[in-house]
Design a protein around this motif. Structure first.
Motif, PDB file in Angstrom:
ATOM      1  N   THR A  92     -26.357  60.542  64.481  1.00  0.00           N
ATOM      2  CA  THR A  92     -25.463  59.863  63.544  1.00  0.00           C
ATOM      3  C   THR A  92     -24.219  60.710  63.274  1.00  0.00           C
ATOM      4  O   THR A  92     -24.184  61.911  63.564  1.00  0.00           O
ATOM      5  CB  THR A  92     -26.173  59.595  62.212  1.00  0.00           C
ATOM      6  OG1 THR A  92     -26.478  60.857  61.577  1.00  0.00           O
ATOM      7  CG2 THR A  92     -27.466  58.819  62.437  1.00  0.00           C
ATOM      8  N   GLU A  93     -23.219  60.078  62.697  1.00  0.00           N
ATOM      9  CA  GLU A  93     -21.995  60.797  62.349  1.00  0.00           C
ATOM     10  C   GLU A  93     -22.266  61.859  61.287  1.00  0.00           C
ATOM     11  O   GLU A  93     -21.651  62.925  61.290  1.00  0.00           O
ATOM     12  CB  GLU A  93     -20.936  59.804  61.843  1.00  0.00           C
ATOM     13  CG  GLU A  93     -20.236  59.036  62.950  1.00  0.00           C
ATOM     14  CD  GLU A  93     -19.486  59.945  63.912  1.00  0.00           C
ATOM     15  OE1 GLU A  93     -18.785  60.872  63.447  1.00  0.00           O
ATOM     16  OE2 GLU A  93     -19.622  59.760  65.134  1.00  0.00           O
ATOM     17  N   SER A  94     -23.184  61.577  60.380  1.00  0.00           N
ATOM     18  CA  SER A  94     -23.528  62.576  59.361  1.00  0.00           C
ATOM     19  C   SER A  94     -24.200  63.794  59.991  1.00  0.00           C
ATOM     20  O   SER A  94     -24.006  64.927  59.529  1.00  0.00           O
ATOM     21  CB  SER A  94     -24.437  61.963  58.289  1.00  0.00           C
ATOM     22  OG  SER A  94     -25.644  61.492  58.861  1.00  0.00           O
ATOM     23  N   THR A 127     -21.302  65.772  61.466  1.00  0.00           N
ATOM     24  CA  THR A 127     -20.534  66.416  60.398  1.00  0.00           C
ATOM     25  C   THR A 127     -21.267  67.639  59.857  1.00  0.00           C
ATOM     26  O   THR A 127     -20.666  68.700  59.635  1.00  0.00           O
ATOM     27  CB  THR A 127     -20.276  65.423  59.252  1.00  0.00           C
ATOM     28  OG1 THR A 127     -19.543  64.305  59.764  1.00  0.00           O
ATOM     29  CG2 THR A 127     -19.477  66.076  58.130  1.00  0.00           C
ATOM     30  N   HIS A 128     -22.568  67.497  59.647  1.00  0.00           N
ATOM     31  CA  HIS A 128     -23.368  68.624  59.131  1.00  0.00           C
ATOM     32  C   HIS A 128     -23.360  69.785  60.122  1.00  0.00           C
ATOM     33  O   HIS A 128     -23.212  70.957  59.715  1.00  0.00           O
ATOM     34  CB  HIS A 128     -24.810  68.162  58.881  1.00  0.00           C
ATOM     35  CG  HIS A 128     -25.721  69.257  58.409  1.00  0.00           C
ATOM     36  ND1 HIS A 128     -25.613  69.830  57.159  1.00  0.00           N
ATOM     37  CD2 HIS A 128     -26.754  69.906  59.036  1.00  0.00           C
ATOM     38  CE1 HIS A 128     -26.526  70.770  57.018  1.00  0.00           C
ATOM     39  NE2 HIS A 128     -27.231  70.849  58.149  1.00  0.00           N
TER      40      HIS A 128
END
Length: 252
Positions: free
Chosen positions: A184-186, A189-190
């Motif tokens: 996922t995009e999250s 990002t993390h």
């Protein structure tokens, strides 16, 4: 930490009219030229351009698309079917950039090294050969293989050390298969926040344009040039300090 995009080079220079004469040296009939290990773009006498050379190792699990990424960055046709690289394959990529501050044009020569994961496990000399005098490492994962993404941290820690003077970038492949993505995009990002490394996304067929590879090649060029400038500056400072110590000894 990587250098912010566009802080050292003109990031969209491949779209500017004044870049056409330089990019024409790596194109033939609107397609990228293929360069061998001993070949280089032909430059007319009025183009006084320096070529800077760097070794780039492409690292990743089997099946994430290391060979396909090398072909993509070089503008070559992608392999029709997957096969594991049995040894070490090298691909030469030339890429012109313009420095923002001076306006100077440089031709970057990236020698991409790709080695199959099973070959690295079977032969002890493979990984040391790929890492020897390496300037940058592209760590690959696939957006359709969660395991390859989760393995990035181990991969980075296993192959590099904190003291290594090596540019590190991450590339996520098969981004076009977003319907089947396991990352996922999250998640991305993390990862970027924890490691301080940018994650680039690639996928789909190779197009005739330069826009799809420009972000990765520009990032390589920008970070490698910055790394060399920092190294040159530290050497200069050390030399000056040594000279000052010598002068003080003479005075004493």
């Amino acid at each position: 930490m990587s250098v912010p995009p566009g802080s050292i080079i003109v990031s969209d220079w491949h779209r500017c009219p004044d870049s056409k004469e330089f990019f024409s040296r790596i194109l033939h009939k609107k397609r990228r030229r293929k360069f061998g290990l001993l070949e280089a773009p032909m430059m007319p006498p009025h183009m006084n351009v320096d070529i800077v050379r760097y070794k780039v190792f492409i690292s990743g699990k089997t099946g994430v698309g290391k060979t396909a990424l090398a072909a993509r960055l070089a503008g070559l046709d992608l392999p029709k079917m997957h096969y594991e690289t049995t040894g070490i394959e090298t691909t030469v990529v030339f890429w012109p950039v313009r420095l923002k501050e001076s306006g100077r044009v440089l031709f970057f020569r990236f020698e991409l090294w790709d080695c199959g994961e099973s070959a690295i496990r079977r032969f002890d000399h493979m990984l040391p050969s790929c890492k020897e005098q390496v300037d940058a490492i592209l760590f690959l994962c696939s957006f359709t293989d969660r395991g390859s993404f989760d393995d990035l941290s181990n991969q980075i820690s296993r192959i590099t050390e904190a003291s290594d003077r090596v540019v590190k970038l991450v590339v996520g492949t098969k981004f076009d298969l977003f319907m089947h993505t396991d990352v996922t995009e999250s998640d991305v990002t993390h990862f970027q926040e924890v490691w301080g490394l940018p994650v680039f996304r690639v996928g789909g067929d190779v197009s005739a344009g330069l826009g799809e590879v420009a972000p990765i090649l520009n990032a390589l060029a920008e970070n490698l040039w910055h790394q060399d400038c920092v190294a040159a500056s530290s050497v200069s400072i050390s030399t000056q300090a040594a000279l000052r110590e010598t002068d003080s000894e003479i005075i004493v």
